[in-house]
Scaffold this motif. Sequence first.
Motif, PDB file in Angstrom:
ATOM      1  N   ASN A 119       0.850  -1.208   0.000  1.00 56.41           N
ATOM      2  CA  ASN A 119       0.000   0.000   0.000  1.00 56.41           C
ATOM      3  C   ASN A 119       0.878   1.248   0.000  1.00 56.41           C
ATOM      4  OD1 ASN A 119      -2.009  -1.860   0.446  1.00 56.41           O
ATOM      5  ND2 ASN A 119      -2.545  -1.163   2.497  1.00 56.41           N
ATOM      6  N   ALA A 120       1.853   1.270   0.906  1.00 56.56           N
ATOM      7  CA  ALA A 120       2.715   2.445   1.067  1.00 56.56           C
ATOM      8  C   ALA A 120       3.559   2.678  -0.180  1.00 56.56           C
ATOM      9  CB  ALA A 120       3.609   2.276   2.291  1.00 56.56           C
ATOM     10  N   THR A 121       4.095   1.597  -0.759  1.00 60.31           N
ATOM     11  CA  THR A 121       4.934   1.735  -1.956  1.00 60.31           C
ATOM     12  C   THR A 121       4.128   2.287  -3.123  1.00 60.31           C
ATOM     13  OG1 THR A 121       6.262  -0.147  -1.243  1.00 60.31           O
ATOM     14  CG2 THR A 121       6.488   0.515  -3.537  1.00 60.31           C
ATOM     15  N   PHE A 122       2.981   1.647  -3.418  1.00 60.08           N
ATOM     16  CA  PHE A 122       2.182   2.089  -4.570  1.00 60.08           C
ATOM     17  C   PHE A 122       1.643   3.499  -4.342  1.00 60.08           C
ATOM     18  CE2 PHE A 122       1.614  -2.603  -5.542  1.00 60.08           C
ATOM     19  CZ  PHE A 122       2.377  -2.552  -6.696  1.00 60.08           C
ATOM     20  N   SER A 123       1.259   3.802  -3.106  1.00 66.73           N
ATOM     21  CA  SER A 123       0.744   5.128  -2.791  1.00 66.73           C
ATOM     22  C   SER A 123       1.837   6.187  -3.003  1.00 66.73           C
ATOM     23  CB  SER A 123       0.255   5.128  -1.342  1.00 66.73           C
ATOM     24  OG  SER A 123      -0.404   6.308  -1.052  1.00 66.73           O
ATOM     25  N   ALA A 124       3.049   5.878  -2.581  1.00 67.77           N
ATOM     26  CA  ALA A 124       4.173   6.807  -2.763  1.00 67.77           C
ATOM     27  C   ALA A 124       4.473   7.019  -4.248  1.00 67.77           C
ATOM     28  CB  ALA A 124       5.412   6.281  -2.045  1.00 67.77           C
ATOM     29  N   LEU A 125       4.300   5.969  -5.045  1.00 75.27           N
ATOM     30  CA  LEU A 125       4.601   6.048  -6.483  1.00 75.27           C
ATOM     31  C   LEU A 125       3.516   6.781  -7.276  1.00 75.27           C
ATOM     32  CD1 LEU A 125       5.978   2.442  -7.144  1.00 75.27           C
ATOM     33  CD2 LEU A 125       7.289   4.573  -7.242  1.00 75.27           C
ATOM     34  N   ALA A 126       2.365   7.026  -6.639  1.00 72.81           N
ATOM     35  CA  ALA A 126       1.217   7.610  -7.352  1.00 72.81           C
ATOM     36  C   ALA A 126       1.330   9.117  -7.528  1.00 72.81           C
ATOM     37  CB  ALA A 126      -0.085   7.251  -6.627  1.00 72.81           C
ATOM     38  N   ASP A 127       2.501   9.669  -7.286  1.00 75.75           N
ATOM     39  CA  ASP A 127       2.682  11.117  -7.414  1.00 75.75           C
ATOM     40  C   ASP A 127       3.879  11.418  -8.324  1.00 75.75           C
ATOM     41  OD1 ASP A 127       2.147  13.944  -5.938  1.00 75.75           O
ATOM     42  OD2 ASP A 127       4.285  13.622  -6.318  1.00 75.75           O
ATOM     43  N   PRO A 128       3.702  12.316  -9.326  1.00 78.19           N
ATOM     44  CA  PRO A 128       4.774  12.557 -10.302  1.00 78.19           C
ATOM     45  C   PRO A 128       6.037  13.179  -9.685  1.00 78.19           C
ATOM     46  CG  PRO A 128       2.917  14.046 -10.677  1.00 78.19           C
ATOM     47  CD  PRO A 128       2.483  13.073  -9.639  1.00 78.19           C
ATOM     48  N   ARG A 140       8.868   7.075   4.737  1.00 78.20           N
ATOM     49  CA  ARG A 140       7.940   6.204   5.479  1.00 78.20           C
ATOM     50  C   ARG A 140       7.680   4.913   4.702  1.00 78.20           C
ATOM     51  NH1 ARG A 140       5.100  10.817   7.436  1.00 78.20           N
ATOM     52  NH2 ARG A 140       3.751  10.786   5.603  1.00 78.20           N
ATOM     53  N   ALA A 141       7.650   5.019   3.364  1.00 79.68           N
ATOM     54  CA  ALA A 141       7.425   3.832   2.523  1.00 79.68           C
ATOM     55  C   ALA A 141       8.700   2.997   2.383  1.00 79.68           C
ATOM     56  CB  ALA A 141       6.916   4.256   1.145  1.00 79.68           C
ATOM     57  N   GLY A 142       9.804   3.482   2.963  1.00 80.17           N
ATOM     58  CA  GLY A 142      11.079   2.743   2.891  1.00 80.17           C
ATOM     59  C   GLY A 142      11.751   2.829   1.538  1.00 80.17           C
ATOM     60  N   LEU A 143      11.279   3.759   0.694  1.00 79.18           N
ATOM     61  CA  LEU A 143      11.836   3.871  -0.661  1.00 79.18           C
ATOM     62  C   LEU A 143      13.122   4.692  -0.693  1.00 79.18           C
ATOM     63  CD1 LEU A 143       8.481   4.353  -2.544  1.00 79.18           C
ATOM     64  CD2 LEU A 143      10.126   2.578  -3.071  1.00 79.18           C
ATOM     65  N   ILE A 144      13.303   5.533   0.306  1.00 78.65           N
ATOM     66  CA  ILE A 144      14.567   6.260   0.415  1.00 78.65           C
ATOM     67  C   ILE A 144      15.027   6.240   1.872  1.00 78.65           C
ATOM     68  CG2 ILE A 144      13.995   7.839  -1.493  1.00 78.65           C
ATOM     69  CD1 ILE A 144      13.663  10.066   0.617  1.00 78.65           C
ATOM     70  N   SER A 145      16.306   6.463   2.078  1.00 78.76           N
ATOM     71  CA  SER A 145      16.822   6.624   3.436  1.00 78.76           C
ATOM     72  C   SER A 145      17.689   7.875   3.439  1.00 78.76           C
ATOM     73  CB  SER A 145      17.615   5.396   3.855  1.00 78.76           C
ATOM     74  OG  SER A 145      18.720   5.238   3.003  1.00 78.76           O
ATOM     75  N   GLN A 146      17.858   8.455   4.613  1.00 75.23           N
ATOM     76  CA  GLN A 146      18.623   9.692   4.711  1.00 75.23           C
ATOM     77  C   GLN A 146      19.752   9.474   5.704  1.00 75.23           C
ATOM     78  OE1 GLN A 146      16.139  13.064   5.523  1.00 75.23           O
ATOM     79  NE2 GLN A 146      17.587  14.503   4.639  1.00 75.23           N
ATOM     80  N   SER A 147      20.953   9.743   5.248  1.00 75.12           N
ATOM     81  CA  SER A 147      22.117   9.543   6.111  1.00 75.12           C
ATOM     82  C   SER A 147      22.101  10.541   7.264  1.00 75.12           C
ATOM     83  CB  SER A 147      23.396   9.714   5.280  1.00 75.12           C
ATOM     84  OG  SER A 147      24.487   9.842   6.137  1.00 75.12           O
ATOM     85  N   ARG A 148      22.442  10.083   8.471  1.00 74.37           N
ATOM     86  CA  ARG A 148      22.483  10.985   9.618  1.00 74.37           C
ATOM     87  C   ARG A 148      23.922  11.445   9.898  1.00 74.37           C
ATOM     88  NH1 ARG A 148      17.810  11.548  12.131  1.00 74.37           N
ATOM     89  NH2 ARG A 148      16.208  10.015  11.681  1.00 74.37           N
ATOM     90  N   LEU A 149      24.845  10.882   9.112  1.00 73.55           N
ATOM     91  CA  LEU A 149      26.257  11.143   9.403  1.00 73.55           C
ATOM     92  C   LEU A 149      26.792  12.404   8.741  1.00 73.55           C
ATOM     93  CD1 LEU A 149      27.451   7.442   9.178  1.00 73.55           C
ATOM     94  CD2 LEU A 149      27.070   8.790  11.251  1.00 73.55           C
ATOM     95  N   ALA A 150      26.663  12.466   7.401  1.00 71.45           N
ATOM     96  CA  ALA A 150      27.233  13.607   6.690  1.00 71.45           C
ATOM     97  C   ALA A 150      26.423  14.874   6.987  1.00 71.45           C
ATOM     98  CB  ALA A 150      27.242  13.328   5.198  1.00 71.45           C
ATOM     99  N   GLN A 151      27.087  16.025   6.857  1.00 71.57           N
ATOM    100  CA  GLN A 151      26.441  17.300   7.163  1.00 71.57           C
ATOM    101  C   GLN A 151      25.282  17.577   6.196  1.00 71.57           C
ATOM    102  OE1 GLN A 151      29.106  20.620   7.045  1.00 71.57           O
ATOM    103  NE2 GLN A 151      27.969  21.779   8.576  1.00 71.57           N
ATOM    104  N   GLN A 152      25.455  17.156   4.942  1.00 71.50           N
ATOM    105  CA  GLN A 152      24.441  17.379   3.905  1.00 71.50           C
ATOM    106  C   GLN A 152      23.253  16.427   4.049  1.00 71.50           C
ATOM    107  OE1 GLN A 152      24.736  19.135   0.525  1.00 71.50           O
ATOM    108  NE2 GLN A 152      26.081  20.501   1.645  1.00 71.50           N
ATOM    109  N   ARG A 153      23.396  15.420   4.897  1.00 74.54           N
ATOM    110  CA  ARG A 153      22.357  14.390   5.084  1.00 74.54           C
ATOM    111  C   ARG A 153      21.780  13.912   3.743  1.00 74.54           C
ATOM    112  NH1 ARG A 153      17.904  15.193   8.830  1.00 74.54           N
ATOM    113  NH2 ARG A 153      18.144  12.971   9.052  1.00 74.54           N
TER     114      ARG A 153
END
Lengths: 119, 119
Positions: free
Chosen positions: A11-20, A59-72
Amino acid sequence: MVLYMRPEQLNATFSALADPTRRAILARLATGEASVNELAEPFDMSLPAVTKHLKVLQRAGLISQSRLAQQRPCKLEAKPLQDAVNWIEQYRRFWEQRLDQLDAYLLTLQNQQKEQNNE
Amino acid sequence: MVLYMRPEQLNATFSALADPTRRAILARLATGEASVNELAEPFDMSLPAVTKHLKVLQRAGLISQSRLAQQRPCKLEAKPLQDAVNWIEQYRRFWEQRLDQLDAYLLTLQNQQKEQNNE
């Protein structure tokens, strides 16, 4: 083989993909990591609006954000997309089988027609 | 090759797939045509609720309904699903390349380590 995949995840994956915009962000991240500012650049959109889309993707697990580098920097996570493709593909085999059966049937009809014409 | 697909069509397809009842309906239709009553049977849901889901699927072009037979059977339409898979797949190649590069890099590191241990 029918694969089991968590319905909530699909549900989360398809819902996330439903936006251009979210699809464009994923397409950009497919070429490499990028900071939130870099991701926001091509869109005529406020940074908070882009951040909102990033949260949906996260939230859909499609991306992750690094907490280490300053630019995240944000990074694409392939697993949920793989599961989404697998879900569709497991049924595609059925339709393709049915299309093959139809093709075979039409070929039989054509051959019968030819034989009748030759008689 | 980056394929062009109508964004509105992809929005509608992914949005339609983001619901477990609609996915179950598509899974059922992958095995063959079915009437609305047959589709409603396995769900603990009113007929109007199921009809609402069918309308979403129909608007997304994922199913079609025959106007000829009395039962008005529903049929799966594979094209939008194919496009959805194609959209995901065109980027999957990028990640797989990146994963392959990472594998190759890790292998190089391992070999260097082995050589160092043998010295």
